[in-house]
Design a protein around this motif. Structure first.
Motif, PDB file in Angstrom:
ATOM      1  N   ALA A  27     -30.430  96.374  35.545  1.00 19.12           N
ATOM      2  CA  ALA A  27     -29.161  96.469  34.821  1.00 19.12           C
ATOM      3  C   ALA A  27     -28.165  95.474  35.404  1.00 19.12           C
ATOM      4  CB  ALA A  27     -28.609  97.886  34.909  1.00 19.12           C
ATOM      5  N   PHE A  28     -27.360  94.859  34.525  1.00 16.24           N
ATOM      6  CA  PHE A  28     -26.408  93.860  34.999  1.00 16.24           C
ATOM      7  C   PHE A  28     -24.974  94.119  34.554  1.00 16.24           C
ATOM      8  CE2 PHE A  28     -28.242  92.194  31.078  1.00 16.24           C
ATOM      9  CZ  PHE A  28     -27.136  91.769  30.350  1.00 16.24           C
ATOM     10  N   LEU A  29     -24.751  95.097  33.666  1.00 12.63           N
ATOM     11  CA  LEU A  29     -23.385  95.347  33.204  1.00 12.63           C
ATOM     12  C   LEU A  29     -23.277  96.726  32.580  1.00 12.63           C
ATOM     13  CD1 LEU A  29     -20.523  94.157  32.679  1.00 12.63           C
ATOM     14  CD2 LEU A  29     -21.397  93.329  30.473  1.00 12.63           C
ATOM     15  N   THR A  30     -22.160  97.383  32.849  1.00 11.35           N
ATOM     16  CA  THR A  30     -21.781  98.635  32.204  1.00 11.35           C
ATOM     17  C   THR A  30     -20.462  98.397  31.485  1.00 11.35           C
ATOM     18  OG1 THR A  30     -22.895 100.088  33.792  1.00 11.35           O
ATOM     19  CG2 THR A  30     -21.008 101.016  32.614  1.00 11.35           C
ATOM     20  N   VAL A  31     -20.350  98.897  30.255  1.00 11.86           N
ATOM     21  CA  VAL A  31     -19.127  98.728  29.481  1.00 11.86           C
ATOM     22  C   VAL A  31     -18.660 100.088  28.972  1.00 11.86           C
ATOM     23  CG1 VAL A  31     -18.026  97.565  27.526  1.00 11.86           C
ATOM     24  CG2 VAL A  31     -19.914  96.452  28.740  1.00 11.86           C
ATOM     25  N   ILE A  37     -18.013 106.096  24.197  1.00 10.69           N
ATOM     26  CA  ILE A  37     -19.347 105.547  24.425  1.00 10.69           C
ATOM     27  C   ILE A  37     -19.323 104.679  25.667  1.00 10.69           C
ATOM     28  CG2 ILE A  37     -21.057 103.878  23.582  1.00 10.69           C
ATOM     29  CD1 ILE A  37     -20.508 104.854  20.766  1.00 10.69           C
ATOM     30  N   VAL A  38     -20.311 104.870  26.534  1.00  9.25           N
ATOM     31  CA  VAL A  38     -20.532 103.949  27.645  1.00  9.25           C
ATOM     32  C   VAL A  38     -21.880 103.289  27.406  1.00  9.25           C
ATOM     33  CG1 VAL A  38     -21.499 105.801  29.106  1.00  9.25           C
ATOM     34  CG2 VAL A  38     -20.706 103.654  30.145  1.00  9.25           C
ATOM     35  N   GLU A  39     -21.928 101.965  27.558  1.00  9.26           N
ATOM     36  CA  GLU A  39     -23.174 101.254  27.314  1.00  9.26           C
ATOM     37  C   GLU A  39     -23.597 100.479  28.546  1.00  9.26           C
ATOM     38  OE1 GLU A  39     -22.443  98.822  23.910  1.00  9.26           O
ATOM     39  OE2 GLU A  39     -21.114  97.454  24.966  1.00  9.26           O
ATOM     40  N   HIS A  40     -24.916 100.314  28.662  1.00  5.96           N
ATOM     41  CA  HIS A  40     -25.499  99.613  29.803  1.00  5.96           C
ATOM     42  C   HIS A  40     -26.406  98.506  29.289  1.00  5.96           C
ATOM     43  CE1 HIS A  40     -23.946 102.832  32.284  1.00  5.96           C
ATOM     44  NE2 HIS A  40     -24.530 103.708  31.477  1.00  5.96           N
ATOM     45  N   LEU A  41     -26.342  97.370  29.949  1.00  2.00           N
ATOM     46  CA  LEU A  41     -27.145  96.208  29.584  1.00  2.00           C
ATOM     47  C   LEU A  41     -28.132  95.914  30.693  1.00  2.00           C
ATOM     48  CD1 LEU A  41     -24.310  93.845  28.265  1.00  2.00           C
ATOM     49  CD2 LEU A  41     -25.459  95.720  27.074  1.00  2.00           C
ATOM     50  N   TRP A  42     -29.373  95.560  30.297  1.00  2.00           N
ATOM     51  CA  TRP A  42     -30.385  95.258  31.308  1.00  2.00           C
ATOM     52  C   TRP A  42     -31.420  94.276  30.764  1.00  2.00           C
ATOM     53  CZ3 TRP A  42     -30.295  99.896  28.654  1.00  2.00           C
ATOM     54  CH2 TRP A  42     -31.451 100.274  27.962  1.00  2.00           C
ATOM     55  N   GLN A  52     -32.831  90.799  26.016  1.00  2.00           N
ATOM     56  CA  GLN A  52     -32.057  91.757  26.797  1.00  2.00           C
ATOM     57  C   GLN A  52     -31.917  93.058  26.025  1.00  2.00           C
ATOM     58  OE1 GLN A  52     -27.547  91.297  26.765  1.00  2.00           O
ATOM     59  NE2 GLN A  52     -28.126  89.134  26.503  1.00  2.00           N
ATOM     60  N   TRP A  53     -31.651  94.122  26.762  1.00  2.00           N
ATOM     61  CA  TRP A  53     -31.579  95.473  26.208  1.00  2.00           C
ATOM     62  C   TRP A  53     -30.177  96.048  26.344  1.00  2.00           C
ATOM     63  CZ3 TRP A  53     -35.923  97.737  24.005  1.00  2.00           C
ATOM     64  CH2 TRP A  53     -37.150  97.128  24.286  1.00  2.00           C
ATOM     65  N   ARG A  54     -29.874  96.982  25.454  1.00  2.00           N
ATOM     66  CA  ARG A  54     -28.613  97.733  25.530  1.00  2.00           C
ATOM     67  C   ARG A  54     -28.877  99.192  25.222  1.00  2.00           C
ATOM     68  NH1 ARG A  54     -24.614  99.092  21.630  1.00  2.00           N
ATOM     69  NH2 ARG A  54     -25.739  97.859  20.056  1.00  2.00           N
ATOM     70  N   GLY A  55     -28.294 100.086  26.012  1.00  2.00           N
ATOM     71  CA  GLY A  55     -28.369 101.514  25.744  1.00  2.00           C
ATOM     72  C   GLY A  55     -26.980 102.090  25.596  1.00  2.00           C
ATOM     73  N   GLU A  56     -26.793 102.992  24.626  1.00  2.00           N
ATOM     74  CA  GLU A  56     -25.513 103.653  24.408  1.00  2.00           C
ATOM     75  C   GLU A  56     -25.616 105.127  24.773  1.00  2.00           C
ATOM     76  OE1 GLU A  56     -24.041 103.209  20.479  1.00  2.00           O
ATOM     77  OE2 GLU A  56     -23.790 101.033  20.622  1.00  2.00           O
ATOM     78  N   GLY A  61     -25.635 112.332  25.426  1.00  2.00           N
ATOM     79  CA  GLY A  61     -26.599 111.628  26.257  1.00  2.00           C
ATOM     80  C   GLY A  61     -26.934 110.288  25.647  1.00  2.00           C
ATOM     81  N   LEU A  62     -28.121 109.761  25.963  1.00  2.00           N
ATOM     82  CA  LEU A  62     -28.550 108.470  25.441  1.00  2.00           C
ATOM     83  C   LEU A  62     -28.855 108.601  23.946  1.00  2.00           C
ATOM     84  CD1 LEU A  62     -29.315 105.526  26.321  1.00  2.00           C
ATOM     85  CD2 LEU A  62     -31.666 106.366  26.503  1.00  2.00           C
ATOM     86  N   VAL A  63     -28.182 107.804  23.122  1.00  2.00           N
ATOM     87  CA  VAL A  63     -28.340 107.933  21.670  1.00  2.00           C
ATOM     88  C   VAL A  63     -28.919 106.685  21.020  1.00  2.00           C
ATOM     89  CG1 VAL A  63     -26.523 109.656  21.438  1.00  2.00           C
ATOM     90  CG2 VAL A  63     -25.934 107.213  21.289  1.00  2.00           C
ATOM     91  N   TYR A  64     -28.883 105.553  21.716  1.00  2.00           N
ATOM     92  CA  TYR A  64     -29.344 104.313  21.104  1.00  2.00           C
ATOM     93  C   TYR A  64     -29.893 103.376  22.170  1.00  2.00           C
ATOM     94  CZ  TYR A  64     -29.186  99.658  18.997  1.00  2.00           C
ATOM     95  OH  TYR A  64     -29.520  98.409  18.559  1.00  2.00           O
ATOM     96  N   VAL A  65     -31.002 102.701  21.820  1.00  2.00           N
ATOM     97  CA  VAL A  65     -31.559 101.636  22.652  1.00  2.00           C
ATOM     98  C   VAL A  65     -31.899 100.473  21.733  1.00  2.00           C
ATOM     99  CG1 VAL A  65     -33.421 100.928  24.176  1.00  2.00           C
ATOM    100  CG2 VAL A  65     -32.505 103.245  24.350  1.00  2.00           C
ATOM    101  N   GLY A  66     -31.442  99.277  22.089  1.00  2.00           N
ATOM    102  CA  GLY A  66     -31.710  98.124  21.247  1.00  2.00           C
ATOM    103  C   GLY A  66     -32.001  96.882  22.058  1.00  2.00           C
ATOM    104  N   GLN A  67     -32.718  95.962  21.442  1.00  2.00           N
ATOM    105  CA  GLN A  67     -33.086  94.711  22.093  1.00  2.00           C
ATOM    106  C   GLN A  67     -32.640  93.546  21.218  1.00  2.00           C
ATOM    107  OE1 GLN A  67     -37.220  93.326  21.979  1.00  2.00           O
ATOM    108  NE2 GLN A  67     -37.206  93.238  24.213  1.00  2.00           N
TER     109      GLN A  67
END
Length: 223
Positions: A27-31, A37-42, A52-56, A61-67
């Motif tokens: 992981a390299f960033l949290t927004v 919503i808090v999202e994480h990038l990895w 790269q990936w993003r999770g919301e 809890g975790l509701v979305y994962v995208g690439q």
């Protein structure tokens, strides 16, 4: 890879209050966004360069994962609440191009997604409207967008227009504000970023949204 990533995220161990990316990923960033919503990038070592990936995470809890890829194309999306999955169909009629947007200030797109409901067509544009925007020390570009998503028979799934933010550093879009129309409803949203949090900073990989949650709860009560 997508199913393995989702499985690892939903059943893998994690410290209380902390999001953990899948094994082999960093992981390299949290927004933190205004919309609860808090999202994480990895990124993952096994992926091709530029992916790269993003999770919301929201209060459920975790509701979305995208690439996305290096051109910010939607490669894969997984919606954990509904179980729906989307994947880009290639070649696209008019591929989304992050580099074109940066170079010319405008990018149009026309592509299709493979879904359980059949192919969905996505048509729209992004236009740079403002440069040198700064949010929490992060240098961004503000865009204006218009998008329409339809089924194979042409029926509308949704259409929207509004404003987002572009990061040249991270090669991606961050959410903003907009108005969305679906066949049975119309609504506005404000999911602008508030905090950009990097490794070593307080709040990095937090699984708790911080902003807009009280307002969201109040809307549930009044509806």
């Amino acid at each position: 890879m997508m199913r393995a990533v989702v499985l690892a995220l939903t059943v893998g161990p994690a410290a209380a209050g902390t999001f953990t990316p899948p094994q082999g990923c960093t992981a390299f960033l949290t927004v933190q966004n205004r919309s609860c919503i808090v999202e994480h990038l990895w990124t993952c070592a096994a992926d091709a360069p530029g992916l790269q990936w993003r999770g919301e995470i929201d209060r459920r809890g975790l509701v979305y994962v995208g690439q996305i890829d290096a051109e910010a194309q939607w490669i894969q999306s997984y919606f954990l609440i509904s179980g729906e999955r989307e994947a880009l169909i290639t070649p696209a009629a008019d591929p989304a191009s992050f580099s074109t947007l940066l170079q010319s200030g405008l990018d149009t797109y026309d592509f299709s997604l493979d879904t359980a409901d059949g192919p969905h067509r996505v048509v729209g544009f992004d236009r740079i409207a403002e440069r040198d925007v700064t949010i929490d020390g992060e240098r961004l570009l503000r865009t204006e967008y218009s998008i329409r998503k339809t089924r194979a028979d042409g029926t509308m799934i949704y259409e929207a227009e509004g404003s987002e933010y572009v990061s040249e550093t991270h090669g991606r879009f961050f959410s903003g504000t907009g108005d969305v129309t679906r066949p049975d409803e119309t609504f506005s949203y404000d999911s602008r970023p508030v905090d950009f949090i990097y490794p070593g900073q307080s709040g990095f990989l937090s699984d708790t949204p911080l902003y807009g949650c009280d307002a969201l709860a109040a809307s549930y009560v009044t509806e």
